[in-house]
Scaffold this motif. Sequence first.
Motif, short mmCIF file in Angstrom:
data_model
loop_
_atom_site.label_atom_id
_atom_site.label_comp_id
_atom_site.label_asym_id
_atom_site.label_seq_id
_atom_site.Cartn_x
_atom_site.Cartn_y
_atom_site.Cartn_z
N PHE A 347 0.85 -1.19 0.00
CA PHE A 347 0.00 0.00 0.00
C PHE A 347 0.89 1.25 0.00
O PHE A 347 1.99 1.23 0.53
N GLY A 348 0.39 2.32 -0.59
CA GLY A 348 1.09 3.60 -0.51
C GLY A 348 1.85 3.96 -1.76
O GLY A 348 1.78 3.27 -2.79
N GLU A 349 2.60 5.04 -1.70
CA GLU A 349 3.27 5.59 -2.87
C GLU A 349 4.22 4.60 -3.53
O GLU A 349 4.40 4.63 -4.75
N SER A 350 4.86 3.75 -2.75
CA SER A 350 5.79 2.78 -3.33
C SER A 350 5.05 1.62 -3.99
O SER A 350 5.69 0.75 -4.60
N HIS A 351 3.74 1.61 -3.88
CA HIS A 351 2.90 0.59 -4.53
C HIS A 351 1.78 1.30 -5.28
O HIS A 351 0.63 1.30 -4.83
N PRO A 352 2.11 1.93 -6.42
CA PRO A 352 1.13 2.79 -7.09
C PRO A 352 -0.16 2.10 -7.50
O PRO A 352 -1.20 2.76 -7.60
N VAL A 361 -7.90 -1.01 -15.13
CA VAL A 361 -6.84 -1.81 -14.50
C VAL A 361 -7.29 -2.09 -13.08
O VAL A 361 -7.55 -1.16 -12.31
N LEU A 362 -7.39 -3.37 -12.73
CA LEU A 362 -7.94 -3.78 -11.44
C LEU A 362 -6.83 -4.43 -10.60
O LEU A 362 -6.19 -5.38 -11.03
N THR A 363 -6.61 -3.89 -9.41
CA THR A 363 -5.61 -4.44 -8.50
C THR A 363 -6.29 -5.50 -7.64
O THR A 363 -7.39 -5.30 -7.13
N VAL A 364 -5.61 -6.65 -7.48
CA VAL A 364 -6.20 -7.79 -6.78
C VAL A 364 -5.42 -8.07 -5.50
O VAL A 364 -4.19 -8.22 -5.52
N TYR A 365 -6.15 -8.12 -4.38
CA TYR A 365 -5.57 -8.46 -3.08
C TYR A 365 -6.20 -9.77 -2.58
O TYR A 365 -7.39 -10.01 -2.78
N ARG A 366 -5.38 -10.58 -1.92
CA ARG A 366 -5.85 -11.82 -1.31
C ARG A 366 -5.99 -11.60 0.19
O ARG A 366 -5.06 -11.12 0.85
N ALA A 374 -11.46 -6.48 5.35
CA ALA A 374 -11.81 -5.14 5.82
C ALA A 374 -10.55 -4.36 6.18
O ALA A 374 -10.45 -3.15 5.91
N ASN A 375 -9.58 -5.02 6.77
CA ASN A 375 -8.34 -4.34 7.14
C ASN A 375 -7.54 -3.91 5.91
O ASN A 375 -6.93 -2.83 5.90
N ILE A 376 -7.57 -4.73 4.87
CA ILE A 376 -6.90 -4.35 3.62
C ILE A 376 -7.53 -3.09 3.04
O ILE A 376 -6.84 -2.15 2.61
N ALA A 382 -6.37 4.50 3.80
CA ALA A 382 -5.43 5.34 4.53
C ALA A 382 -4.46 6.01 3.56
O ALA A 382 -3.90 7.07 3.85
N TYR A 383 -4.31 5.41 2.39
CA TYR A 383 -3.46 5.99 1.34
C TYR A 383 -4.28 6.96 0.49
O TYR A 383 -3.98 8.16 0.41
#
Length: 485
Positions: A347-352, A361-366, A374-376, A382-383
């Motif tokens: 998460f954040g600037e280092s992970h655009p 473009v869809l970012t996928v989180y597991r 919910a925490n993800i 927060a970013y």
Amino acid sequence: MNVRDTQGIAAGAGHSDVHVPQIAPQIAALIERSRAAQQAFEFAGQSALDTAAAAAAWAIMEPGRNRELAEQAVRDTGLGNADDKVRKNYRKTLGLLRDLHGLKTCGVIARDEATGIVEIARAVGVVAAITPSTNPAATPANKIINALKCGNAVIVAPSPKGYGACETLIGFIHAQFAKAGLDPALVQMLPAPVDKAATAALMREADLVVATGSQANVRMAYASGTPAFGVGAGNVASIVTRTANLRDAAHKIAASKTFDNATSCSSENSVVIDDAIYDAMLRELAACGGVLLDAQQKEKLQAAMWTDGKLSARCTAKSASQIAQSAGLADIATRECAFLMVEETGFGESHPFSGEKLAPVLTVYRARDFADAANIVRRLYAYIGAGHSVGLHTGEPHEALTLGSTLPVARVIVNQAHCFATGGNFDNGLPFSLSMGCGTWGRNNFSENLGFRQYLNITRVAYPIAEHVPELDSLLGDYFRRFGQ
């Protein structure tokens, strides 16, 4: 005399040491015409207000004009696609008309005999409408219709790219006004070229600012000294739980992600999938036209989409195939792909890819489970994106209440295509809007969909009623019994 006129006299008479920026003659003339038209229009009666709103609505909804506006918007801005803009222009305006139909927005609008309160709707005056390049016709139309319905005049400050489409829209509105005998000065726009100085001057002189678009414009609106409603940043995530109907969820996410090439702030930027159904959900998304990139392809895509940390115009609101071509992914560009997918853990600037992309473009989180999902989302917001909305695809609707009670969001969209639902749709109860308030989480002063109520003042007349003074014990008795006096 307008309040701002009296303030100006006072400033000139007694505060010569206070620097007041000089107003450009063109903008001063716009404001003068707008005020004169509004002061006559405000008290013309509900029928006149309704007629003006209807005229502005039909100006964009008529099929030929709608198509012309949609094609011009894409041609001038290079953003989105015309067919989807045609649908957006029509459905958003139709839905707004539905929401406004039969509403009383002038004169006495409510009486409460018990409290002795009578409410009178009053116009706010001249509205400065700041609008984005992503929706250069639909968003101005939405703001204009709301403002007119409430007895106001409007001056639009369009984005430079969207200037032509907005100018065409206002020409169509003026043609409808001519039929109805309405003053064209009720709806005007800044002269070209629109720049920050002109927009700032308009904001200062208007009675209300409604700002949609970049956060820079929203911050400028809040700093203008004029009452303002601005929207927060989008970066919508949707959670898919192990109890969801995966095929249904995939089709809805795909439809939302690809509509108008993801120009909407309400299109999903990320999907957070429960580990138990992760692979199955990816297969369903692939069946809907999603292409999952490997690590090397993801690196190429990142290099194409961001330059010095900023989104590249060559990828913003373009089709998935165009983006793949720009990224040097020729094998994908030649395929019929609807959207691209990349896996992410950070998460954040280092992970655009964790931020807003304004592209299919869809970012996928597991996620390990619902709580982890919910925490993800919390870490994503927060970013970027706090206060906007979260999507939820689940077989357990009560989970939405958990998200609504714990995440920094103003809307929880359950088992729906997010970009259609969050701004109001015919199958949910949210009001139709293209501007989403994000509450204090998103540094906004409202957390609902921007609608007609933001364009009204309410005067309350208080009549005397029978006095009723409560006994102290009825109010503090419980406290006294538990803690003493």
